[in-house]
Design a protein around this motif. Structure first.
Motif, PDB file in Angstrom:
ATOM      1  N   GLU A  47       0.826  -1.218   0.000  1.00 50.17           N
ATOM      2  CA  GLU A  47       0.000   0.000   0.000  1.00 50.17           C
ATOM      3  C   GLU A  47       0.855   1.260   0.000  1.00 50.17           C
ATOM      4  OE1 GLU A  47      -2.151  -0.753   3.538  1.00 50.17           O
ATOM      5  OE2 GLU A  47      -0.611   0.055   4.870  1.00 50.17           O
ATOM      6  N   LEU A  49       3.761   1.498  -1.798  1.00 43.51           N
ATOM      7  CA  LEU A  49       4.622   1.565  -2.981  1.00 43.51           C
ATOM      8  C   LEU A  49       4.298   2.793  -3.816  1.00 43.51           C
ATOM      9  CD1 LEU A  49       6.832   0.190  -4.747  1.00 43.51           C
ATOM     10  CD2 LEU A  49       4.959  -0.839  -6.041  1.00 43.51           C
ATOM     11  N   ALA A  50       5.283   3.630  -4.060  1.00 46.46           N
ATOM     12  CA  ALA A  50       5.077   4.845  -4.853  1.00 46.46           C
ATOM     13  C   ALA A  50       5.471   4.626  -6.309  1.00 46.46           C
ATOM     14  CB  ALA A  50       5.881   6.006  -4.267  1.00 46.46           C
ATOM     15  N   MET A  51       6.534   3.855  -6.522  1.00 44.15           N
ATOM     16  CA  MET A  51       6.995   3.686  -7.901  1.00 44.15           C
ATOM     17  C   MET A  51       8.064   2.597  -7.997  1.00 44.15           C
ATOM     18  SD  MET A  51       9.487   6.995  -8.235  1.00 44.15           S
ATOM     19  CE  MET A  51       8.425   8.008  -7.221  1.00 44.15           C
ATOM     20  N   VAL A  52       8.247   2.132  -9.230  1.00 45.74           N
ATOM     21  CA  VAL A  52       9.421   1.326  -9.557  1.00 45.74           C
ATOM     22  C   VAL A  52      10.210   2.164 -10.543  1.00 45.74           C
ATOM     23  CG1 VAL A  52      10.282  -0.894 -10.384  1.00 45.74           C
ATOM     24  CG2 VAL A  52       8.034  -0.761  -9.302  1.00 45.74           C
ATOM     25  N   ASP A  62       6.343   5.589  -0.383  1.00 42.26           N
ATOM     26  CA  ASP A  62       5.783   6.934  -0.498  1.00 42.26           C
ATOM     27  C   ASP A  62       6.112   7.864   0.656  1.00 42.26           C
ATOM     28  OD1 ASP A  62       2.307   6.080   0.406  1.00 42.26           O
ATOM     29  OD2 ASP A  62       4.188   5.950   1.524  1.00 42.26           O
ATOM     30  N   LEU A  67      10.771   9.864  -1.454  1.00 44.67           N
ATOM     31  CA  LEU A  67      10.466  10.599  -2.675  1.00 44.67           C
ATOM     32  C   LEU A  67      11.569  11.618  -2.980  1.00 44.67           C
ATOM     33  CD1 LEU A  67       6.618  11.260  -2.294  1.00 44.67           C
ATOM     34  CD2 LEU A  67       7.760   9.475  -3.615  1.00 44.67           C
TER      35      LEU A  67
END
Lengths: 75, 292
Positions: A47, A49-52, A62, A67
């Motif tokens: 829940e 995870l912002a990005m790969v 996140d 970031l």
């Protein structure tokens, strides 16, 4: 060009990279069961995870610090 | 090349599983169309317009899913990250901060303080930039982002955030002056600076930040505690700043000072307001006595 995903679709962003979610909600590698770690060496909840990242196997959560670190890596 | 994987996926889905928003065919989708992955759908696998493709992988037949996986893998390799929608907006904001301000600040302190503090300082500078520029927005509130930093760097992240907001790391301000002052003394300045910096932040020796929840009693207690710490740690400066934003904090500061002045006849302080920020500089040596 990015592909963007909504929060609820996160599992569909893990499967193409051979990841899945364990019973506690953490991202793990499907083949070994090892936890997927962020660059700081911490486990990542699906829940969060912002990005790969582009061109790498870096999974970014996140939190604000993560970031910022991502933006710094891209500079 | 990546675009070809997308069209292969859409062709594998077939027209029955695709909703076309514009009167176009798959081949007419713009190569730079925005692609989003979502979950809610009424049984369709994709919604397509010339400029946007929305994919619903939970509706994909198994044979199409492998094309989807290939498309996502190739996107990451060739053209860009795969990002959560809100994270994409957040990183766009962070990419528009004043890099010169951040880099110049970090350059000064790099090597003088630990890597952990450099990392924390850099992140608080980014947060400060976002706070100062309303056109830069983040999904989480400023307080939530501060909490993230505290979870990562410890509770003193809050103190560093306050110091950054009040400009203590800026040119001509306290932490830079501290280096100049130490340079005038004999001794290994960089090591001294490192030690003094860790003590100042760890023990909160330079400033007390008043919140709107604080009473005058709370503030008096904090000031007395700050004075005691000055006696204990003997920092290379003889003052503590009391800082507060807003009318209520200003009243709290004034009331606390009035009561302390009644308790300590010799107490000396001066107004050092910075714009909207009420700032009073207190001299610990004038409270309770003692050599400085």
């Amino acid at each position: 060009m990015e592909v963007k995903f909504e929060r609820e679709a996160v599992e569909h962003m893990l499967e193409p990279f051979g990841r899945t979610v364990d019973e506690d909600g953490y991202i793990i590698k499907e083949d070994t069961g090892e936890y997927q770690l962020n660059p700081d060496g911490d486990r990542i909840k699906a829940e969060d995870l912002a990005m790969v990242e582009h061109g790498s196997d870096i999974f970014v959560d996140d939190s604000f610090g993560s970031l910022v670190e991502h933006v710094e890596r891209q500079r | 090349m990546v675009f070809e994987y997308l069209t292969t996926l859409l062709n594998a889905l077939g027209p029955d599983k695709i909703v076309f928003g514009d009167d176009i065919s798959i081949e007419e989708i713009d190569e730079n169309a925005e692609v989003k992955v979502k979950t809610e759908s009424q049984d369709k696998g994709a919604h397509v317009t010339r400029r946007e493709v929305i994919l619903y992988p939970s509706q994909f037949p198994r044979e199409a899913y492998s094309h989807y996986a290939t498309y996502i893998q190739q996107t990451k390799v060739e053209t860009g990250a795969v990002k959560r929608i809100d994270a994409s907006k957040d990183t766009k904001s962070l990419e528009h901060v004043d890099y010169d301000y951040i880099d110049n600040t970090i350059d000064f302190y790099d090597g003088l303080i630990s890597e952990n503090y450099i990392s924390l300082l850099r992140k608080t500078l980014y947060l400060h930039e976002v706070k100062e520029h309303p056109e830069l927005t983040l999904t989480k509130s400023i307080d939530e982002n501060k909490r993230d930093l505290a979870n990562e760097h410890g509770y003193e992240a809050y103190y560093v955030t306050h110091l950054v907001s009040s400009g203590y790391f800026d040119e001509g301000r306290f932490f830079r002056e501290l280096y100049e002052n130490l340079s005038e003394e004999r001794g290994p300045t960089d090591e001294q600076y490192w030690d003094e910096f860790e003590k100042i932040i760890g023990e909160k020796l330079i400033a007390i930040f008043v919140s709107s929840d604080d009473t005058a009693y709370d503030l008096k207690t904090s000031i007395k505690s700050g004075v005691a710490k000055h006696y204990m740690h003997r920092p290379p400066f003889n003052f503590i700043d009391v800082c507060g934003m807003g009318y209520k904090c200003g009243l709290t500061i004034d009331q606390a000072l009035e009561e302390l002045s009644n308790d300590f006849d010799e107490m000396d302080y001066e107004d050092r307001d910075r714009g909207d920020e009420r700032v009073v500089r207190i001299y610990p040596a004038t409270i309770g006595g003692g050599p400085f």
